[in-house]
Scaffold this active site. Structure first.
Site, PDB file in Angstrom:
ATOM      1  N   HIS A  46       1.276  15.031 -26.754  1.00 35.92           N
ATOM      2  CA  HIS A  46       1.117  13.690 -26.217  1.00 35.92           C
ATOM      3  C   HIS A  46      -0.164  12.999 -26.679  1.00 35.92           C
ATOM      4  CE1 HIS A  46       4.464  14.992 -23.815  1.00 35.92           C
ATOM      5  NE2 HIS A  46       4.515  13.873 -23.153  1.00 35.92           N
ATOM      6  N   ARG A  96      -1.068  21.750 -15.296  1.00 40.33           N
ATOM      7  CA  ARG A  96      -0.132  20.665 -15.590  1.00 40.33           C
ATOM      8  C   ARG A  96      -0.482  19.961 -16.894  1.00 40.33           C
ATOM      9  NH1 ARG A  96       2.316  15.942 -11.523  1.00 40.33           N
ATOM     10  NH2 ARG A  96       3.631  14.981 -13.104  1.00 40.33           N
ATOM     11  N   LYS A 102       9.363  22.247 -15.053  1.00 45.19           N
ATOM     12  CA  LYS A 102       8.434  21.202 -14.627  1.00 45.19           C
ATOM     13  C   LYS A 102       8.142  21.288 -13.144  1.00 45.19           C
ATOM     14  CE  LYS A 102       6.890  16.565 -15.150  1.00 45.19           C
ATOM     15  NZ  LYS A 102       7.019  15.266 -15.843  1.00 45.19           N
ATOM     16  N   ASN A 146       1.404  18.166 -21.547  1.00 42.60           N
ATOM     17  CA  ASN A 146       1.075  17.090 -22.472  1.00 42.60           C
ATOM     18  C   ASN A 146       1.024  17.558 -23.925  1.00 42.60           C
ATOM     19  OD1 ASN A 146       0.742  14.915 -20.577  1.00 42.60           O
ATOM     20  ND2 ASN A 146      -1.154  15.905 -19.913  1.00 42.60           N
ATOM     21  N   GLU A 204      11.463  16.492 -25.360  1.00 45.97           N
ATOM     22  CA  GLU A 204      10.825  16.968 -24.137  1.00 45.97           C
ATOM     23  C   GLU A 204      11.427  18.296 -23.683  1.00 45.97           C
ATOM     24  OE1 GLU A 204       8.195  15.914 -22.770  1.00 45.97           O
ATOM     25  OE2 GLU A 204       7.923  13.795 -23.223  1.00 45.97           O
ATOM     26  N   ARG A 249       0.809  -1.227   0.000  1.00 41.48           N
ATOM     27  CA  ARG A 249       0.000   0.000   0.000  1.00 41.48           C
ATOM     28  C   ARG A 249       0.842   1.277   0.000  1.00 41.48           C
ATOM     29  NH1 ARG A 249      -3.010  -3.415   3.541  1.00 41.48           N
ATOM     30  NH2 ARG A 249      -4.956  -4.065   2.546  1.00 41.48           N
ATOM     31  N   HIS A 293       0.849   9.630 -28.050  1.00 45.45           N
ATOM     32  CA  HIS A 293       0.444   8.363 -27.453  1.00 45.45           C
ATOM     33  C   HIS A 293      -0.325   7.507 -28.455  1.00 45.45           C
ATOM     34  CE1 HIS A 293       0.709   9.915 -23.014  1.00 45.45           C
ATOM     35  NE2 HIS A 293       1.891   9.729 -23.576  1.00 45.45           N
ATOM     36  N   LYS A 299       4.311  11.061 -11.625  1.00 46.73           N
ATOM     37  CA  LYS A 299       3.419  10.257 -12.457  1.00 46.73           C
ATOM     38  C   LYS A 299       4.033   8.867 -12.643  1.00 46.73           C
ATOM     39  CE  LYS A 299       0.882  13.368 -15.541  1.00 46.73           C
ATOM     40  NZ  LYS A 299       0.670  13.672 -16.979  1.00 46.73           N
ATOM     41  N   HIS A 302       9.171   7.252 -27.198  1.00 44.64           N
ATOM     42  CA  HIS A 302       8.193   8.218 -26.692  1.00 44.64           C
ATOM     43  C   HIS A 302       8.518   9.635 -27.154  1.00 44.64           C
ATOM     44  CE1 HIS A 302       5.374  10.199 -24.054  1.00 44.64           C
ATOM     45  NE2 HIS A 302       6.357  10.867 -23.463  1.00 44.64           N
ATOM     46  N   GLU A 330      -2.724  17.259 -11.882  1.00 44.74           N
ATOM     47  CA  GLU A 330      -3.092  17.561 -13.272  1.00 44.74           C
ATOM     48  C   GLU A 330      -4.579  17.870 -13.439  1.00 44.74           C
ATOM     49  OE1 GLU A 330      -2.724  15.312 -17.498  1.00 44.74           O
ATOM     50  OE2 GLU A 330      -0.950  15.172 -16.240  1.00 44.74           O
TER      51      GLU A 330
END
Length: 364
Positions: A247, A240, A226, A244, A184, A120, A251, A142, A264, A236
């Protein structure tokens, strides 16, 4: 060494950037809840850097186990995640055992997600060894694995205790991986830092040839951007999302061509140019700004032309994007270099025009 801070109150943490940091075990040991750690890495990075990090930790009395996973985006799956859990349970790793992600973005995501859910939640550290991970994926908490229908669709927010970016590790980075990281870096200039974009236009050749001073500056500037965004919007729900840029398209490219076919950063680069062309078509961005972005991506050695998946396939894949709200795909668009926004008001005809418009020709 330069140190930045991600300001998240009691969960704030440092980003250390510099040469020779794998030997600086105190950057990790001083934050360990107990002298026990599990290094998660891959079969490419392990022969290069595992012994150095593990030896430095053990010299300070830390008990270390290591897990070397297969290398590549194709392994960012439940099956690989379970290999981490198997090793942690076999070695009876406790809640005070910290996980250390030693590798690129895939390892960072896998180790971070494992840390978020094992017993956990256990502490973890990011020790990124690729440019893309040092400037982006290792910062911000993330973590995720991929699903056949969408990238990073299963995951959690789980902040590390520290990020330790040893710039010496970039010496072994293949040129294609270096270029993926540059994508990036360029993103930060495009979305919120126009002076940095100007600097990148003047210094891209230095970055491509791995000039140490230029790389250090670009990494620090990217991390500073960042860290500021994450401090404002950790989960996000607002600004934030601007990180992306490219992206949503990127993606879709990764999922549609098979994870690992496009890196990526390569997919994000092409996605950024598609987003710029879409912004221009919608009247938000000038043709000159689109040209500048394309020229900078080309100078970094990044691909410009998207794969021909077909409009319907793109729409299907983008329909699984995390920014979909109320059944509408939301895109990060550009008003100008250094000024981005999110919009769900994108006509299908405009998307068709940019996705089916043919090859992109950019003069550097």
């Amino acid at each position: 060494m330069e140190t930045l801070n991600v300001a998240l109150g009691s969960r704030s943490y440092p980003i250390h950037i510099g040469a020779g940091l794998l030997a600086r075990a105190e950057l990790i040991v001083d934050k360990l809840p107990q002298k026990s750690a599990a290094i998660i890495t891959n079969t490419t990075v392990a022969p290069l850097y595992l012994a150095a990090l593990q030896g430095a930790l053990e010299a300070r009395g830390v008990g270390v186990v290591s897990v070397a996973l297969p290398d590549g985006e194709a392994y960012k799956t439940w099956g690989t995640l379970n290999r981490i859990f198997d090793a942690l349970l076999e070695h009876r790793c406790e809640r005070g055992t910290a996980l250390i992600a030693l590798g690129g973005g895939v390892i960072g995501d896998l180790a971070g997600f494992a840390a978020a859910v094992y017993r956990r939640g256990v502490p973890y550290f990011q020790v990124p060894t690729t440019l893309l991970a040092q400037v982006d994926s290792a910062v911000g908490g993330k973590t995720a694995i991929n699903h056949p229908l969408g990238k990073n669709m299963i995951g959690a927010f789980h902040q590390p205790l520290a990020v330790v970016s040893d710039t010496d590790t970039l010496a072994t980075l293949p040129p294609r991986e270096l270029a993926a990281g540059l994508a990036e870096i360029i993103k930060y200039g495009v979305i919120r830092d126009a002076p940095f974009f100007d600097w990148l236009e003047s210094n891209m050749a230095r970055l491509v040839r791995r000039d140490a001073e230029a790389l250090a500056y670009a990494i620090e500037r990217s991390c500073a951007n960042k860290a500021e965004v994450v401090a404002q919007d950790e989960l996000e729900t607002g600004p934030r999302a601007l990180l992306n840029l490219g992206h949503t398209f990127g993606h879709a490219i990764e999922a549609g061509t098979g994870y690992g076919t496009w890196l990526h950063g390569e997919a994000v680069a092409t996605g950024m140019l598609l987003a710029a062309q879409l912004s221009q078509r919608l009247g938000h961005l000038t043709a000159d700004d689109t040209r500048r972005l394309g020229a900078l991506l080309k100078a970094a050695g990044l691909p410009l032309d998207p794969p021909r998946l077909g409009l319907e396939r793109y729409l299907e894949l983008m329909g699984h994007d995390k920014k979909v709200a109320g059944g509408r795909i939301h895109f990060v668009l550009l008003r100008r270099i250094g000024d981005a926004c999110v919009s769900g008001d994108v006509p299908r005809a405009a998307l068709a025009a940019v996705l089916e418009g043919g090859a992109v020709h950019v003069r550097a």
